[in-house]
Scaffold this active site. Structure first.
Site, PDB file in Angstrom:
ATOM      1  N   ALA A 290     -87.584 -18.509  18.231  1.00  0.00           N
ATOM      2  CA  ALA A 290     -87.880 -17.218  18.847  1.00  0.00           C
ATOM      3  C   ALA A 290     -89.324 -16.781  18.700  1.00  0.00           C
ATOM      4  O   ALA A 290     -90.032 -16.586  19.696  1.00  0.00           O
ATOM      5  CB  ALA A 290     -86.939 -16.158  18.265  1.00  0.00           C
TER       6      ALA A 290
ATOM      7  N   CYS B 268     -77.623 -16.750  16.553  1.00  0.00           N
ATOM      8  CA  CYS B 268     -76.636 -15.666  16.460  1.00  0.00           C
ATOM      9  C   CYS B 268     -75.382 -15.983  17.269  1.00  0.00           C
ATOM     10  O   CYS B 268     -74.312 -15.429  17.009  1.00  0.00           O
ATOM     11  CB  CYS B 268     -77.225 -14.356  16.945  1.00  0.00           C
ATOM     12  SG  CYS B 268     -78.697 -13.811  16.061  1.00  0.00           S
TER      13      CYS B 268
ATOM     14  N   TYR C 244     -71.197  11.971  29.061  1.00  0.00           N
ATOM     15  CA  TYR C 244     -69.790  12.256  28.760  1.00  0.00           C
ATOM     16  C   TYR C 244     -68.912  12.058  29.987  1.00  0.00           C
ATOM     17  O   TYR C 244     -69.232  12.496  31.096  1.00  0.00           O
ATOM     18  CB  TYR C 244     -69.601  13.695  28.259  1.00  0.00           C
ATOM     19  CG  TYR C 244     -68.151  14.143  28.368  1.00  0.00           C
ATOM     20  CD1 TYR C 244     -67.182  13.591  27.529  1.00  0.00           C
ATOM     21  CD2 TYR C 244     -67.748  15.042  29.355  1.00  0.00           C
ATOM     22  CE1 TYR C 244     -65.847  13.950  27.651  1.00  0.00           C
ATOM     23  CE2 TYR C 244     -66.409  15.411  29.488  1.00  0.00           C
ATOM     24  CZ  TYR C 244     -65.461  14.855  28.631  1.00  0.00           C
ATOM     25  OH  TYR C 244     -64.138  15.195  28.756  1.00  0.00           O
TER      26      TYR C 244
END
Length: 466
Positions: free
Chosen positions: A13, A47, A441
């Site tokens: 990376a 990962c 929301y």
């Protein structure tokens, strides 16, 4: 005028991000970019290995962002299976050894150390036996999958029946993710953790929630279980793991004990290291005291913006950012990496685990006085189908109310809520200010008061009362 030479040690990376960014900014006739990678793969996602093992990711190559050939086509001289074995900082050169064993010195104008981290491997009897695996590299993942397939072909379990048993040593991020991978493959899973709780990156009360959930998922999670030996059969293959109190049969053993910075080269060259063994850099990711040596990724320590202390945070997100900063600076621009707030998220089966900022113990260690609150809510409106429980813990500085940290344990749609708190930490917000955040929301996504805001309201009240 001869071109400057940028030498990168490490082809993942940080290293390849730095090389690619510098290559974009400077022409080949101005800057030669050479990178050395000791393994067979470049630019891949470590990962993702637990998800490959568990079957969520079907192919190894899906974890590879860019192959060596792709890097070379972009003007980077990437040399695989070539290891850096010595640094001569005064002479601005690196001694490397290729696959044939030939050694030579390579000079540089700019050196990038992107050596990553290495997994912890305790010096226990049997730890190097066949059947004991790490999950740090793609090779590790391939070897583990091959071993599992061979075990299926042999048939039978470690106890003489058909059961397949896996023992995972360590209940940190890698440990819980590997536990999930084995559950998905139909294994009976035991996780052994020497601490009093799984996920030591959480406070004990939140760690207990993780422990209870793992046990409810059928994952035997044994705490305060320090491993003393990997047991082997007559063929020298792992057959189980022993602690001081018990033995646990296993067809496969995985070590998930975390990592440490891979800085042996830097140490031998007397470059500055921090308490964790990671390299120390300035904000431009230049190694302290050096004009033309840079470092980033899992081999460095970075500033925690909440505590003001340096720490080792081995995450791919930071590694890629470090590479971008280094490449920008070598390429003639200017960039900095100010630090981190310690955000991380993981899951085991349907349980999501997240944290950012400081734990209670970390706040105390740097002399901060705080209030902490814990709330239980739901991930969606309580009446909406599919709503799941979520626990949020929030820590705020006493008197000022400054947010110090958040931890989340819950089901679907719980973990990524930690990003709200991460942004608030970067902004230096108080918990009182957080209560006014204009969050999205709708019943399928959240209650009217998002759980993070419920925790902020409770924390603000605690600060006022304190």
């Amino acid at each position: 005028m001869a071109a400057e030479r940028m030498v990168v040690i490490g082809g993942d990376a940080t290293g390849m991000s730095a090389a690619s960014q510098a290559r974009r900014l400077r022409k080949p006739e101005d800057l030669e970019v050479v990178a050395f990678e000791r393994g067979p793969f470049s630019s891949y996602s470590a990962c993702g290995i637990p998800y490959w093992v568990g079957g969520d990711v079907q192919e190894r190559d899906a974890l590879i962002a860019r192959s060596p050939e792709e890097h070379r086509s972009r003007g980077i001289d990437l040399r695989m299976r070539t290891e850096a074995v010595e640094l001569d900082v005064a002479g601005a050169r690196v001694r490397v050894r290729d696959e044939a064993g030939t050694e030579r010195w390579e000079g540089y104008d700019h050196l990038v150390l992107a050596t990553g981290a290495v997994p912890m491997r305790p010096p226990l009897p049997g730890v190097d036996a066949e059947g004991v695996h790490g999950v740090q590299t793609l090779d590790d993942g391939r070897q583990l999958l091959d071993a599992l397939e061979q075990r299926v072909e042999r048939g039978g379990g470690s106890g003489g029946g058909g059961a397949r048993r896996a023992v995972v040593v360590g209940a940190g991020y890698i440990g819980v993710e590997m536990a999930e991978a084995f559950v998905k493959r139909g294994y009976e899973v035991t996780v052994l953790e020497k601490a009093e709780q799984p996920m030591s990156t959480l406070d004990p009360d939140m760690g207990r929630l993780v422990h209870e959930a793992m046990c409810s998922l059928g994952i035997e999670t044994v705490l305060e279980a320090a491993v003393t030996e990997v047991l082997t059969d007559e063929d020298g293959r792992a057959r189980g793991v022993a602690t001081e109190d018990a033995e646990y049969p296993a067809d496969v053993v995985v070590l998930g004990l975390g990592v440490r910075p891979a800085t042996e080269l830097a140490r031998a060259a007397e470059l500055p290291l921090g308490t964790s063994g990671g390299l120390l850099t300035d904000l431009a990711m230049r190694v302290r005291g050096q004009e033309n040596v840079w470092a980033g990724g899992d081999c460095v320590e970075v500033l925690n913006l909440v505590s003001g202390r340096a720490q080792h945070v081995p995450l791919g997100t930071h590694a890629n950012k470090h590479g971008q900063v280094i490449g920008q600076n070598i390429g003639g621009g200017y960039a900095t990496f100010p630090g981190v707030v310690g955000t991380a998220v993981s899951k085991v089966c349907d349980l999501e685990i997240a944290r950012t900022g400081l734990l209670e113990a970390q706040a105390s260690a740097v002399g901060l006085r705080y209030e902490s609150v814990l709330i239980e809510s739901t991930t969606r409106a309580g009446y909406y189908p599919g709503t799941r429980p979520i626990h949020v813990k929030m820590i705020a500085e006493r008197r000022s109310g400054r947010l110090l940290g958040v931890q989340i344990v819950g089901r679907e749609n719980a973990g990524k809520r930690v990003d709200i708190a991460a942004v608030a930490l970067h902004a230096g917000m108080t918990v009182e200010q957080m209560t006014s955040l204009d969050l999205g929301y709708a019943p399928p996504f959240s209650p009217v008061w998002d759980p993070v805001l419920v925790a902020a309201r409770k924390a603000a009240a605690a600060v006022r009362a304190g």
